[in-house]
Design a protein around this motif. Structure first.
Motif, PDB file in Angstrom:
ATOM      1  N   ASN A 288       0.829  -1.203   0.000  1.00  0.00           N
ATOM      2  CA  ASN A 288       0.000   0.000   0.000  1.00  0.00           C
ATOM      3  C   ASN A 288       0.867   1.258   0.000  1.00  0.00           C
ATOM      4  O   ASN A 288       1.936   1.288   0.622  1.00  0.00           O
ATOM      5  N   ILE A 289       0.385   2.298  -0.661  1.00  0.00           N
ATOM      6  CA  ILE A 289       1.036   3.603  -0.622  1.00  0.00           C
ATOM      7  C   ILE A 289       0.020   4.614  -0.104  1.00  0.00           C
ATOM      8  O   ILE A 289      -1.090   4.730  -0.629  1.00  0.00           O
ATOM      9  N   TYR A 290       0.412   5.339   0.943  1.00  0.00           N
ATOM     10  CA  TYR A 290      -0.454   6.328   1.580  1.00  0.00           C
ATOM     11  C   TYR A 290       0.067   7.739   1.277  1.00  0.00           C
ATOM     12  O   TYR A 290       1.272   7.948   1.092  1.00  0.00           O
ATOM     13  N   LEU A 291      -0.847   8.688   1.265  1.00  0.00           N
ATOM     14  CA  LEU A 291      -0.510  10.107   1.252  1.00  0.00           C
ATOM     15  C   LEU A 291      -0.907  10.678   2.605  1.00  0.00           C
ATOM     16  O   LEU A 291      -2.076  10.586   3.000  1.00  0.00           O
ATOM     17  N   VAL A 292       0.056  11.268   3.314  1.00  0.00           N
ATOM     18  CA  VAL A 292      -0.178  11.780   4.667  1.00  0.00           C
ATOM     19  C   VAL A 292       0.003  13.290   4.648  1.00  0.00           C
ATOM     20  O   VAL A 292       1.039  13.800   4.214  1.00  0.00           O
ATOM     21  N   ASP A 293      -0.987  14.012   5.150  1.00  0.00           N
ATOM     22  CA  ASP A 293      -0.993  15.478   5.126  1.00  0.00           C
ATOM     23  C   ASP A 293      -0.333  16.001   6.400  1.00  0.00           C
ATOM     24  O   ASP A 293      -1.007  16.460   7.326  1.00  0.00           O
ATOM     25  N   ILE A 294       1.003  15.939   6.452  1.00  0.00           N
ATOM     26  CA  ILE A 294       1.696  16.328   7.682  1.00  0.00           C
ATOM     27  C   ILE A 294       2.112  17.798   7.703  1.00  0.00           C
ATOM     28  O   ILE A 294       2.466  18.326   8.757  1.00  0.00           O
TER      29      ILE A 294
END
Length: 601
Positions: A288-294
């Motif tokens: 899985n590849i996630y996009l995290v809004d950090i």
């Protein structure tokens, strides 16, 4: 008798080319002619073919066609003699003088003649000269002559500089066609303070095109958006009220046309966010590849979404961003096989595409991106670090791989970074000297530099601290080397490692590294540190304890030191997922908004 090779050096080739350039004006030494739009030029076929792929193919075809029976002695080109002479100068010298008067002709000619190296120089010139007055023209020009890197750069420039309304005041904006205006003002990535900027732009264009008969209703419904993220936009609402009341500054023919269209439609079609945002792409151990809004504050700080599955699921691919795309290179299949796949994710279409595979298979190769190219070396064979001297180049637009001169001194744990047309191979340990289970091993301060244009390796300035498995990254033209470790050379500290600090090689002092004591790696990110950067931010991701492999901490570089990002509380720190690779991806806010909506369904 033993034979031995001697060489006159690189100057020999340069000297011969210089003499041949002088001889090209001697008619007796020319064996061909090229017919141009305003005259004829005599040429040496051999030298013209060696420097221009178009003529190489042409002359080879003539030679092979029925043994020359249909030979064309005078190729015809829609190029002026003046432009062709400049191209010949480039073939003989590798240099070209570009200015605003000749850039269009030379780029057009280099595109026709398949001279990618000359075309790249034209692209670099246009990128260095872009401003609010010419960006729309450069964008159209790049689209016309198939310059995808320049298209991406000009598109980003237009979007980022639109919010101050400078572009709206230019002649290029007023002269846009209706179709190009609609494409511009309907973009998700357009940076605006509010929809008032778009409304103003639409009225300005209509006032400048009173003789035209555009479909204003279509323009209004396509370009204007009622609000941003369902939040009330008081500036835009007030502007609409003023427009309907015909108050200044809306008392103009263009404003009247917009008002008539608004009265007919009664509603504006789209409710989508505008602008761009940067998120952290993270690949876990389950394909899985996630996009995290950090990096964003507000209600989405720390939020994450999962991307659609890759074309072929992979564990431990390397992630890198270039040209607005996210690339996943190599990795393992679900059954454990090591792969050489290259897969590309487009955030605008939200889909993956297979690209040409890498020349070799591995997990987590070292990869950096520069000027539309990916540079790849090293990697893992499962858990073992590969001893690979290959340096491979991937052109993301041509979808082609090319092998570059290999690394002469391969080292395990060397860091890789790129800036200013140079690739830096930093630190590490000699591969042959790393024991399989020893407590001590040699760590180097060596830095080698690959000059991308010249395609040669040279020695670089030595590090202040010896280090292995450090993180390296380029930011604002400077190279930062962050963290890493080396054994403590003391019998009482047997088996212990010293975590190294941060040092930089700056463009204003390129002869040596500068220690940055305020940027020692925080203990929470000292293990498996990764450094990432874009045009605005530089951040690090790492672990505090090797036993807590599912908890990653993130820090952003600020003037005084490392700081916590707004989205510190995220899936990275949850302790539930193990992540192996990271990249910073900038995408339209609306694309992230769509992904968040899909993920919540």
């Amino acid at each position: 008798m033993n034979r031995q090779e001697f060489t006159a050096g690189a100057l020999h080739a340069a000297r011969v080319l210089k003499e041949l350039s002088a001889f090209r004006h001697f008619a007796a030494l020319c064996d061909g002619t090229v017919k141009l739009s305003n005259g004829t030029v005599k040429v040496s076929k051999a030298l013209l073919a060696s420097g221009c792929p178009y003529f190489k193919v042409l002359y080879e075809f003539e030679e092979e066609s029925q043994h020359g029976a249909h030979r064309t002695s005078e190729p015809r080109l829609d190029i002026t003699c003046e432009t062709f002479e400049l191209i010949l100068d480039f073939i003989y010298s590798g240099r070209v003088i570009l200015d605003n008067d000749n850039i269009q002709d030379i780029l057009q000619a280099s595109d026709l003649l398949l001279m990618t190296d000359l075309k790249e120089l034209c692209i670099q010139y246009l990128m260095s000269r872009i401003d609010v007055d010419n960006c729309l023209g450069i964008l159209q020009f790049a689209q016309q002559f198939s310059c995808p890197r320049l298209v991406h750069y000009a598109q980003d420039f237009v979007c980022q500089h639109f919010k101050h309304r400078q572009i709206v005041r230019t002649e290029e904006f007023r002269n846009l066609s209706e179709e190009r205006l609609k494409i511009l003002l309907s973009q998700d990535g357009l940076a605006v303070k509010s929809e008032l900027d778009v409304l103003t732009a639409l009225v300005v264009w209509l006032n400048s095109n009173l003789s035209a008969s555009p479909d204003v209703e279509s323009l209004v419904t396509s370009c204007l958006r009622e609000s941003s993220d369902l939040n009330y936009d008081p500036k835009f609402q007030r502007a609409l009220q003023d427009l309907r009341a015909a108050n200044p500054p809306w008392d103009s023919p263009g404003a009247t046309r917009v008002l008539d269209a608004l009265n007919k439609t009664r509603r504006i079609r789209s409710i989508r966010e505008r602008g761009m945002k940067t998120v952290l792409a993270c690949c876990d151990g389950c394909t899985n590849i996630y996009l995290v809004d950090i990096l964003s504050s507000g209600k989405h700080a720390g939020a994450h979404v999962r991307l659609p599955p890759m074309c072929h699921p992979r564990v431990k691919p390397a992630l890198v961003v270039e040209g607005g795309f996210l690339f996943a290179l190599g990795g393992m299949s679900v059954d454990g096989g090591i792969k050489n796949d290259v897969q590309r994710y487009d955030p605008r279409s939200n889909c993956w595409t297979m690209m040409s595979p890498m020349p070799y298979a591995c997990c987590l190769p070292q990869v950096v991106a520069h000027a539309g190219k990916l540079f790849v070396t090293g990697g893992l064979n499962g858990e073992t670090e590969l001893e690979i001297s290959n340096l491979e180049e991937f052109d993301i637009y041509a979808n082609k791989w090319r092998t570059l001169p290999s690394i002469s001194n391969v080292r395990r744990g060397a860091a890789l970074a790129v800036a200013n047309e140079r690739l830096y191979y930093i630190g590490g340990s000699p591969s042959q000297e790393v024991p399989s289970c020893g407590l001590f091993y040699r760590v180097l301060d060596a830095v080698e530099i690959f000059c991308i244009k010249e395609e040669i390796w040279v020695a670089g300035p030595q590090l202040k601290e010896r280090r292995s498995h450090a993180a390296a990254v380029s930011h604002d033209g400077n190279i930062f080397v962050i963290g890493g470790a080396r054994p403590i050379e003391c019998p009482s500290a047997q088996g212990q490692l010293k975590i190294t600090g941060t040092e930089a090689l700056t463009h204003d002092y390129p002869m040596g590294w500068t220690p940055l004591p305020n940027f020692r790696v925080p203990s929470e990110a000292k293990i498996e540190t990764t450094a990432l950067a874009n045009s605005r931010d530089l951040l690090i991701v790492g672990k505090c304890d090797p036993s807590d492999v599912k908890r990653n901490n993130c820090f952003v570089m600020e003037a005084s030191g490392w700081a916590l990002p707004p989205g510190i509380e995220s899936i990275l720190t949850s302790g539930t997922i193990m992540f192996f690779s990271f990249a910073l991806l900038t995408l339209p806010r609306a694309a992230m908004q769509d992904l968040l909506s899909e993920d919540s369904e």
